[in-house]
Design an enzyme around this catalytic site. Sequence first.
Site, mmCIF file in Angstrom:
data_model
loop_
_atom_site.group_PDB
_atom_site.id
_atom_site.type_symbol
_atom_site.label_atom_id
_atom_site.label_comp_id
_atom_site.label_asym_id
_atom_site.label_seq_id
_atom_site.Cartn_x
_atom_site.Cartn_y
_atom_site.Cartn_z
ATOM 1 N N VAL A 229 24.557 42.271 6.195
ATOM 2 C CA VAL A 229 23.966 41.375 7.200
ATOM 3 C C VAL A 229 22.608 40.895 6.697
ATOM 4 O O VAL A 229 21.757 40.484 7.476
ATOM 5 C CB VAL A 229 23.834 42.056 8.583
ATOM 6 C CG1 VAL A 229 25.198 42.316 9.183
ATOM 7 C CG2 VAL A 229 23.028 43.361 8.487
ATOM 8 N N ALA A 230 22.409 40.956 5.382
ATOM 9 C CA ALA A 230 21.154 40.546 4.752
ATOM 10 C C ALA A 230 21.279 39.113 4.275
ATOM 11 O O ALA A 230 21.167 38.166 5.060
ATOM 12 C CB ALA A 230 20.814 41.504 3.609
ATOM 13 N N ARG A 231 21.548 38.932 2.988
ATOM 14 C CA ARG A 231 21.821 37.639 2.391
ATOM 15 C C ARG A 231 22.901 37.851 1.334
ATOM 16 O O ARG A 231 22.959 38.892 0.673
ATOM 17 C CB ARG A 231 20.568 37.029 1.750
ATOM 18 C CG ARG A 231 19.538 36.496 2.748
ATOM 19 C CD ARG A 231 20.063 35.278 3.484
ATOM 20 N NE ARG A 231 19.068 34.649 4.347
ATOM 21 C CZ ARG A 231 18.911 34.915 5.640
ATOM 22 N NH1 ARG A 231 19.673 35.843 6.207
ATOM 23 N NH2 ARG A 231 18.014 34.281 6.347
ATOM 24 N N ASP A 254 28.722 39.381 6.996
ATOM 25 C CA ASP A 254 28.274 38.246 7.805
ATOM 26 C C ASP A 254 27.634 37.183 6.928
ATOM 27 O O ASP A 254 27.416 36.064 7.375
ATOM 28 C CB ASP A 254 27.280 38.710 8.878
ATOM 29 C CG ASP A 254 26.917 37.590 9.835
ATOM 30 O OD1 ASP A 254 27.845 36.903 10.327
ATOM 31 O OD2 ASP A 254 25.711 37.377 10.090
ATOM 32 N N GLU A 259 27.748 30.481 0.149
ATOM 33 C CA GLU A 259 27.772 30.318 1.600
ATOM 34 C C GLU A 259 27.499 28.860 1.945
ATOM 35 O O GLU A 259 26.520 28.290 1.434
ATOM 36 C CB GLU A 259 26.723 31.219 2.254
ATOM 37 C CG GLU A 259 26.818 31.265 3.759
ATOM 38 C CD GLU A 259 25.850 32.267 4.372
ATOM 39 O OE1 GLU A 259 25.028 31.834 5.208
ATOM 40 O OE2 GLU A 259 25.896 33.452 4.008
ATOM 41 N N HIS A 278 28.070 34.087 9.175
ATOM 42 C CA HIS A 278 26.611 34.141 9.303
ATOM 43 C C HIS A 278 26.169 33.852 10.739
ATOM 44 O O HIS A 278 25.418 32.911 11.002
ATOM 45 C CB HIS A 278 25.943 33.161 8.337
ATOM 46 C CG HIS A 278 24.511 33.525 8.054
ATOM 47 N ND1 HIS A 278 23.863 33.174 6.896
ATOM 48 C CD2 HIS A 278 23.603 34.219 8.785
ATOM 49 C CE1 HIS A 278 22.615 33.608 6.923
ATOM 50 N NE2 HIS A 278 22.433 34.249 8.068
ATOM 51 N N VAL A 279 26.631 34.694 11.635
ATOM 52 C CA VAL A 279 26.313 34.532 13.054
ATOM 53 C C VAL A 279 25.535 35.723 13.600
ATOM 54 O O VAL A 279 25.411 35.889 14.811
ATOM 55 C CB VAL A 279 27.602 34.319 13.888
ATOM 56 C CG1 VAL A 279 28.243 32.984 13.545
ATOM 57 C CG2 VAL A 279 28.602 35.462 13.671
#
Length: 314
Positions: A229-231, A254, A259, A278-279
């Site tokens: 859930v970082a990048r 995520d 991306e 990415h939510v």
Amino acid sequence: MSRQPVVAVPTMFVEHLDPVDGVEVLPYDPRDLETPPGGGREVDVLSLPFVAGRWLTRLEEIPGLRGVVLASAGYEHALPYLPAGVDLANAVGVHDTATAELALALILASQRGLPGYVRAQSEGRWERGGDGKLRSLADSRVLVVGYGGIGRALTRRLLASECEVVAVASQPRPGDDLVDRVHGIEELPALLPEADILVLAVPLTEATRGLVDTAALAALPDDALVVNVARGPVVDTEALQRECAAGRLRAALDVTDPEPLPEGHPLWSTPGVLVSPHVGGGSPASFPRMGRYLTRQLTAYRDRGRLDHVVATG
């Protein structure tokens, strides 16, 4: 300051702001690409929306700008566009809860096999077997890499799920009310072999880019779950996909690299991989929380002439 500070704020945030005496707030529509925030007036501070949009790339067109407040925790995307002498602050604390919620949801869904049940439901099948392996979050060892606001918010939720949490940050430090100690990032190689679940909640910097590479993934035990859930670039995507395709590891992501994840990318169809687009920060709670954060930032700027939580200066 010698004059009243002027701050341009997206219309979506204005209703959530508390009044700040001595600060003039100019609402603007981020979708209007013709009229600059502030309408051509000098603007001391620009608040950007959740999706920063085109005005992030056009900061040079805003006269008098001295500070920019992002509505995201991540800030690497803004660095190339920051004019000289302009401070950049990220949205500290705004998305901690929402991102921790999604991280926990991804973990639980992956551990309890929910994607398989969803597929079976869509086909009208009563399928109890899943992939043939029972898993749980309870009694698991979870390695949380990135023990900032999001990492701490997630740890609170993990502890309520009766698992062991091992926290890692850039530097070692004493523990707090949640963990006995915080390990330094240099200890990561020694911690990976004991992790049932690896959660990444670090900012993307040169130090964290590619942090979870082929060697790190190989150090994880069989059937470990990697949660990002970082990048996306914190993880070597190709190496992760290979490990998951081989059935040795699983992943709940995520964020991805690239991306958005393009159509046909192997991650979409790799067994054991769960992807959300990415939510993590998306939540109705983000609006009032952003309003409260902006109120504190405007107060700081009024009182000291500088934003809090500055992460970079152009």
